[in-house]
Write a protein that holds these residues in place. Structure first.
Motif, PDB file in Angstrom:
ATOM      1  N   LEU A 156       0.841  -1.203   0.000  1.00 40.19           N
ATOM      2  CA  LEU A 156       0.000   0.000   0.000  1.00 40.19           C
ATOM      3  C   LEU A 156       0.877   1.254   0.000  1.00 40.19           C
ATOM      4  O   LEU A 156       0.600   2.222  -0.711  1.00 40.19           O
ATOM      5  N   TYR A 158       4.068   1.445  -1.095  1.00 38.36           N
ATOM      6  CA  TYR A 158       4.757   1.507  -2.397  1.00 38.36           C
ATOM      7  C   TYR A 158       3.809   1.996  -3.489  1.00 38.36           C
ATOM      8  O   TYR A 158       4.202   2.731  -4.386  1.00 38.36           O
ATOM      9  N   SER A 159       2.554   1.533  -3.391  1.00 40.11           N
ATOM     10  CA  SER A 159       1.554   1.927  -4.385  1.00 40.11           C
ATOM     11  C   SER A 159       1.412   3.453  -4.391  1.00 40.11           C
ATOM     12  O   SER A 159       1.387   4.078  -5.452  1.00 40.11           O
ATOM     13  N   LEU A 162       4.644   5.091  -5.835  1.00 42.06           N
ATOM     14  CA  LEU A 162       4.740   4.945  -7.292  1.00 42.06           C
ATOM     15  C   LEU A 162       3.692   5.797  -8.006  1.00 42.06           C
ATOM     16  O   LEU A 162       3.983   6.422  -9.023  1.00 42.06           O
ATOM     17  N   HIS A 165       4.895   9.254  -7.995  1.00 39.38           N
ATOM     18  CA  HIS A 165       6.011   9.409  -8.934  1.00 39.38           C
ATOM     19  C   HIS A 165       5.501   9.519 -10.369  1.00 39.38           C
ATOM     20  O   HIS A 165       5.901  10.419 -11.114  1.00 39.38           O
ATOM     21  N   PHE A 166       4.598   8.602 -10.759  1.00 37.05           N
ATOM     22  CA  PHE A 166       4.111   8.597 -12.141  1.00 37.05           C
ATOM     23  C   PHE A 166       3.291   9.854 -12.425  1.00 37.05           C
ATOM     24  O   PHE A 166       3.325  10.380 -13.528  1.00 37.05           O
ATOM     25  N   GLN A 228      13.006   2.627  -8.847  1.00 38.93           N
ATOM     26  CA  GLN A 228      13.179   1.329  -9.515  1.00 38.93           C
ATOM     27  C   GLN A 228      13.117   0.197  -8.483  1.00 38.93           C
ATOM     28  O   GLN A 228      12.498  -0.850  -8.715  1.00 38.93           O
ATOM     29  N   VAL A 230      11.674   0.297  -5.446  1.00 39.18           N
ATOM     30  CA  VAL A 230      10.303   0.211  -4.924  1.00 39.18           C
ATOM     31  C   VAL A 230       9.418  -0.517  -5.932  1.00 39.18           C
ATOM     32  O   VAL A 230       8.641  -1.415  -5.559  1.00 39.18           O
ATOM     33  N   ALA A 231       9.559  -0.174  -7.205  1.00 37.32           N
ATOM     34  CA  ALA A 231       8.743  -0.816  -8.248  1.00 37.32           C
ATOM     35  C   ALA A 231       9.016  -2.312  -8.304  1.00 37.32           C
ATOM     36  O   ALA A 231       8.083  -3.117  -8.424  1.00 37.32           O
ATOM     37  N   TYR A 234       7.409  -3.912  -5.347  1.00 37.95           N
ATOM     38  CA  TYR A 234       5.948  -3.857  -5.530  1.00 37.95           C
ATOM     39  C   TYR A 234       5.481  -4.967  -6.461  1.00 37.95           C
ATOM     40  O   TYR A 234       4.479  -5.633  -6.190  1.00 37.95           O
TER      41      TYR A 234
END
Lengths: 300, 300
Positions: A156, A158-159, A162, A165-166, A228, A230-231, A234
């Motif tokens: 949750l 990390y989501s 990310l 970030h995006f 990277q 974290v992704a 995830y």
């Protein structure tokens, strides 16, 4: 005829060597009236980790030494359930707070090994073969869900990282698209787009996975190394859920081709679901194994 | 006393204006004996999209015009279920193959609006208030699961793409760590690490989310733009599941503080789960709403 069948089952259990489970009335009385099969009695008392580990090892050695393939697979699944019970005990043992995850992960490998040993489901195989495969698949699925739950908080977090970030990277991109142009910002109501439903098919989240992920895009973007990492984490965590859900649906489909034993199991113990506990998984699997053993002995 | 309660419920329904649902025996006869409450009879026949849309609009207008907050929230949830039924009808209508996703997404917004309208759960509020919130939360959760199912194939594909990318990018990195050093490659058995369970806690997938995701890392890496786009879509799709699972567990927790109506609902209709269909959601919610209306009328 049915009565004789049940009596022969009772006889088998009375003659059987002393087992760690006895059969009697089920834990859930509502189901008792709905099944005419013998029901295992599960102990509510929790044993220490060592107790379950010892039982698991005994059952695994028994499986190693079983000559026929079906009996071997049954015994390995029985052993797997004792390893799961060890994991459950580890969860409440302050000395081993982190080992339950590892125990579940390795039990997952054991069940994968059982399925490999058994071979793929043959359409002409007896219906009880499919029942057994479904029990294994539900084990695979729920073990992955249990592992996922350990990482859910991280997922949750990390989501959010990310998504942020995006969002900011899309904002700063030169060729920033406007994916939300057609999205209404007023009060929520499914009514507004409805006079012409076809007009909404090319917008909204439905088109997420087709937007711009085309071939031939060779340009690169620089992202912080931490993003990277974290992704990558995830993707590992969410893969647990994706796989659990996928296997669950496959098992549900295969269950329809079984002998009917699994529906009786659901009636007697209440149905399992993706959010069932590890204890429910053990009860279901053990009860299913008992019935499968009786049914396959009778068929011989 | 109990009999009088039930009679008054029967009376209310006989006096009530003609409804699209009548009450009678339930679809699942096993549950009928377990509940003394009146049960709605659901039609098996599927209506066209327009039928459900018309009903949904009527119910929504009724909710818009309802003065009291509780009744308003009940009517909006009723309308939401008709929008869900429109979505279900869209799934089988070849003219509207893509609109069901949008319908579910917008119904999700409507239920979020209902929860906002109702305000947060007050510990001193009547237990039926908690029951209603649970019904709404299960709706939120299952609508997100339905949306997730539309994107699951894409998510599985993206998961493989991203896993491959991270694997090759880890390999080529100068400071490549070796996260799998301690992982056994032999035959799977949870027994091997067990003589010293503590030794496994710092390795394996359990340490995924703590490896290297520290603060202060400012270096960047170049990734293909298409990978960034795939990752962004993947995060959007998996967020649906993460949220569905999170809300489901919160709802389960809150259900324990309810009036007991939800357990009766599970007994009468069979329990809902994360993999339940949209039709099961509609039945559960409508039946729950009927009982809540009767219970809150009696309390006044």
């Amino acid at each position: 005829m049915k009565a004789v069948l049940i009596l022969s089952r009772l006889w088998f259990w009375q003659k059987a060597p002393k087992s760690s489970v006895a059969f009697s009335m089920p834990a859930q009385p509502t189901g008792a009236a709905l099944s005419s099969r013998p029901l295992l009695q599960f102990e509510d008392r929790q044993h220490p980790v060592e107790y379950h580990m010892k039982e698991a090892k005994t059952l695994k050695h028994k499986a190693d030494a079983t000559p026929d393939k079906v009996g071997k697979a049954f015994n390995y699944l029985d052993a797997a359930m004792s390893f799961v019970e060890s994991g459950i005990a580890m969860e409440t043992d302050p000395q081993t707070p982190k080992s339950a995850y590892t125990m579940f992960a390795e039990t997952l490998d054991l069940i994968r090994f059982i399925l490999k040993l058994k071979g793929s489901v043959n359409p002409s195989a007896p219906a009880t073969d499919k029942d057994f495969t479904v029990l294994c698949m539900r084990g695979l699925s729920l073990l992955q869900m249990a592992m996922f739950r350990y990482k859910r908080e991280a997922a949750l977090k990390y989501s959010r990282t990310l998504t942020d970030h995006f969002k900011s990277s899309l904002k700063s991109a030169a060729q920033a698209p406007s994916p939300c142009v057609s999205k209404s910002t007023g009060t929520p109501s499914p009514m507004s787009p409805m006079p012409s439903p076809a007009s909404t098919t090319s917008s909204g989240p439905g088109s997420n996975h087709s937007s711009g992920v085309g071939a031939g895009t060779v340009s690169t973007v620089a992202i912080p190394q931490v993003i990277q990492q974290v992704a990558s984490s995830y993707v590992n965590i969410t893969a647990l859920f994706l796989s659990a859900h996928d296997i669950w649906e496959q098992a549900d489909e295969l269950a329809h081709k079984g002998s009917g034993l699994l529906s009786e199991l659901d009636l007697a113990l209440g149905p399992l679901s993706l959010t069932s506990t590890m204890s429910s998984l053990v009860r279901h699997t053990r009860q299913g194994l008992q019935w499968l053993r009786l049914d396959t002995r009778e068929a011989q």
